[in-house]
Design a protein around this motif. Structure first.
Motif, PDB file in Angstrom:
ATOM      1  N   TRP A 138      -6.677  12.094 -11.737  1.00 39.88           N
ATOM      2  CA  TRP A 138      -6.332  12.765 -10.627  1.00 39.88           C
ATOM      3  C   TRP A 138      -4.817  12.290 -10.220  1.00 39.88           C
ATOM      4  O   TRP A 138      -4.104  13.133  -9.823  1.00 39.88           O
ATOM      5  CB  TRP A 138      -7.193  12.617  -9.349  1.00 39.88           C
ATOM      6  N   SER A 139      -4.576  11.080 -10.289  1.00 41.54           N
ATOM      7  CA  SER A 139      -3.197  10.441  -9.969  1.00 41.54           C
ATOM      8  C   SER A 139      -2.154  10.995 -10.843  1.00 41.54           C
ATOM      9  O   SER A 139      -1.161  10.880 -10.222  1.00 41.54           O
ATOM     10  CB  SER A 139      -3.312   9.036  -9.859  1.00 41.54           C
ATOM     11  N   ARG A 140      -2.459  11.667 -12.152  1.00 40.34           N
ATOM     12  CA  ARG A 140      -1.363  11.705 -13.016  1.00 40.34           C
ATOM     13  C   ARG A 140      -1.322  13.480 -13.036  1.00 40.34           C
ATOM     14  O   ARG A 140      -0.469  13.882 -13.863  1.00 40.34           O
ATOM     15  CB  ARG A 140      -1.680  11.297 -14.148  1.00 40.34           C
ATOM     16  N   LEU A 226     -13.750  13.520  -7.293  1.00 36.72           N
ATOM     17  CA  LEU A 226     -12.478  12.434  -7.219  1.00 36.72           C
ATOM     18  C   LEU A 226     -13.254  11.130  -6.978  1.00 36.72           C
ATOM     19  O   LEU A 226     -12.856  10.143  -7.829  1.00 36.72           O
ATOM     20  CB  LEU A 226     -11.752  12.819  -5.936  1.00 36.72           C
ATOM     21  N   MET A 227     -14.262  10.977  -6.051  1.00 33.92           N
ATOM     22  CA  MET A 227     -15.040   9.590  -6.197  1.00 33.92           C
ATOM     23  C   MET A 227     -15.544   9.198  -7.200  1.00 33.92           C
ATOM     24  O   MET A 227     -15.302   8.173  -7.651  1.00 33.92           O
ATOM     25  CB  MET A 227     -15.744   9.739  -4.796  1.00 33.92           C
ATOM     26  N   THR A 237      -9.023   6.984   1.724  1.00 35.50           N
ATOM     27  CA  THR A 237      -9.382   7.808   2.212  1.00 35.50           C
ATOM     28  C   THR A 237      -8.039   8.872   2.466  1.00 35.50           C
ATOM     29  O   THR A 237      -8.222  10.266   2.001  1.00 35.50           O
ATOM     30  CB  THR A 237      -9.756   7.888   3.643  1.00 35.50           C
ATOM     31  N   ALA A 238      -7.026   8.434   2.581  1.00 31.85           N
ATOM     32  CA  ALA A 238      -5.702   9.143   2.749  1.00 31.85           C
ATOM     33  C   ALA A 238      -5.243   9.715   1.550  1.00 31.85           C
ATOM     34  O   ALA A 238      -4.801  10.881   1.310  1.00 31.85           O
ATOM     35  CB  ALA A 238      -4.387   8.233   3.348  1.00 31.85           C
ATOM     36  N   HIS A 243      -4.731  14.304  -2.392  1.00 34.69           N
ATOM     37  CA  HIS A 243      -5.107  15.044  -3.625  1.00 34.69           C
ATOM     38  C   HIS A 243      -5.755  16.323  -3.473  1.00 34.69           C
ATOM     39  O   HIS A 243      -5.540  17.418  -3.869  1.00 34.69           O
ATOM     40  CB  HIS A 243      -5.818  14.282  -4.530  1.00 34.69           C
ATOM     41  N   LEU A 244      -6.380  16.586  -2.326  1.00 35.77           N
ATOM     42  CA  LEU A 244      -7.019  17.933  -1.942  1.00 35.77           C
ATOM     43  C   LEU A 244      -6.141  18.901  -1.271  1.00 35.77           C
ATOM     44  O   LEU A 244      -6.696  19.857  -0.784  1.00 35.77           O
ATOM     45  CB  LEU A 244      -8.447  17.476  -1.110  1.00 35.77           C
TER      46      LEU A 244
END
Length: 319
Positions: A138-140, A226-227, A237-238, A243-244
């Motif tokens: 997700w981070s990429r 994601l979790m 949480t931020a 991402h959402l």
């Protein structure tokens, strides 16, 4: 090309799976990707998959946590009769040009190519996902989308498109490989493998997380995905909200309304439940389990585990 060293032959009926691990790979992702294949064979009482560990060289490869995994041979010497190549890497930077060329050589018709976590990004960088539906960590996601516009990137935990399988890493690899077992050996065996890992069911990429009603908001479903895909390196949480594409307050309201929990507490519970399964179902040291479930130290892990379950990880093993 150098000839690969001799190794014990795999049973005739077993699919040969090359597992490429590159320095800095995730132990959790590697275990989640390979354990379902091993367990499937155990439950079927038949040789279904024969794993061959590959590395840059035939030497131990250090994971992100510093634990080593011994490579049987280098990727250059990988057998030509592999049915599947599974790539575990921290990202595209883990491979040099020669290794990427070898990946392209091995991506022949009929062979499954699997990217786990950063391994999916490496496949993207090698051009092996062009024209395929795929996912990456997700981070990429945004960076890969800009750099590789020919990939049909999705935000699902995992994707299976023809001969390419990709996931964001972590426990998403578990779902992806159990889905593959179901496709190759039937849903009955896949459900038995799922039960072995104490999961409710094998989830496919398009389905919501288990236990959620059909009308659950998409943002909440994606937050849970994601979790699950980021157990080893938890997001704040931020970061989840970012991402959402919603605010932190909106995310907290969704969790409170539909799950009667705050995101951070729900995430912690998810990680501790995963740790409990690892302690019960594997022989991995408690320190490894702590790293694989996102705890910065064994002491922090032990305290959180005791507060949640009423006993320490060591006592869990002895119970």
């Amino acid at each position: 090309m150098p000839q690969p060293p001799s190794s014990p032959p795999s049973p005739p009926s077993a699919r040969r799976v090359g597992v490429l691990v590159l320095p800095g790979f995730s132990l959790l992702a590697e275990a989640c990707a390979t354990e379902p294949l091993t367990v499937a064979g155990q439950l079927a009482a038949a040789p279904l998959y024969h794993l061959i560990i590959l590395g840059p060289t035939a030497r131990p490869v250090a994971s992100a946590s510093g634990q080593g995994l011994m490579a049987e041979c280098s990727l250059v010497q990988a057998p030509d009769d592999l049915d599947m190549l599974l790539v575990c890497a921290p990202g595209a930077q883990a491979a040099d040009e020669a290794l990427r060329r070898r990946l392209v050589e091995l991506a022949t018709p009929g062979r499954l190519i699997v990217g786990v976590g950063g391994g999916a990004e490496l496949l993207a960088h090698a051009g092996l996902l062009d024209g395929y539906r795929a996912t990456v960590p997700w981070s990429r996601l945004d960076e890969v989308r800009l750099a590789h516009p020919r990939i049909r990137l999705s935000s699902q935990p995992f994707e299976i498109d023809r001969e390419r399988l990709t996931c964001g890493g972590g426990t998403a690899a578990l779902d992806m490989m159990m889905t593959l077992v179901g496709r190759q050996h039937g849903s009955v065996l896949a459900e038995r493998v799922s039960a072995h890992f104490v999961l409710e069911r094998v989830r496919v990429g398009e389905e919501p997380s288990p236990g959620l009603p059909g009308g659950t908001p998409e943002s909440l479903t994606e937050a849970l995905a994601l979790m699950e895909a980021n157990i080893e390196e938890p997001l704040t949480t931020a970061e989840l909200a970012e991402h959402l594409g919603i605010s932190r307050r909106q995310l907290e309201r969704l969790f409170k309304k539909h799950l009667r929990a705050v995101p951070s507490r729900y995430y912690l519970d998810l990680r501790l439940q995963r740790a409990r399964r690892l302690l019960r179902e594997s022989e991995r040291p408690a320190g490894d389990v702590a790293m694989m479930t996102g705890f910065s130290s064994a002491a922090h892990f032990s305290t959180a585990y005791r507060n949640h379950f009423g006993l320490t990880p060591r006592e869990e093993r002895l119970s």
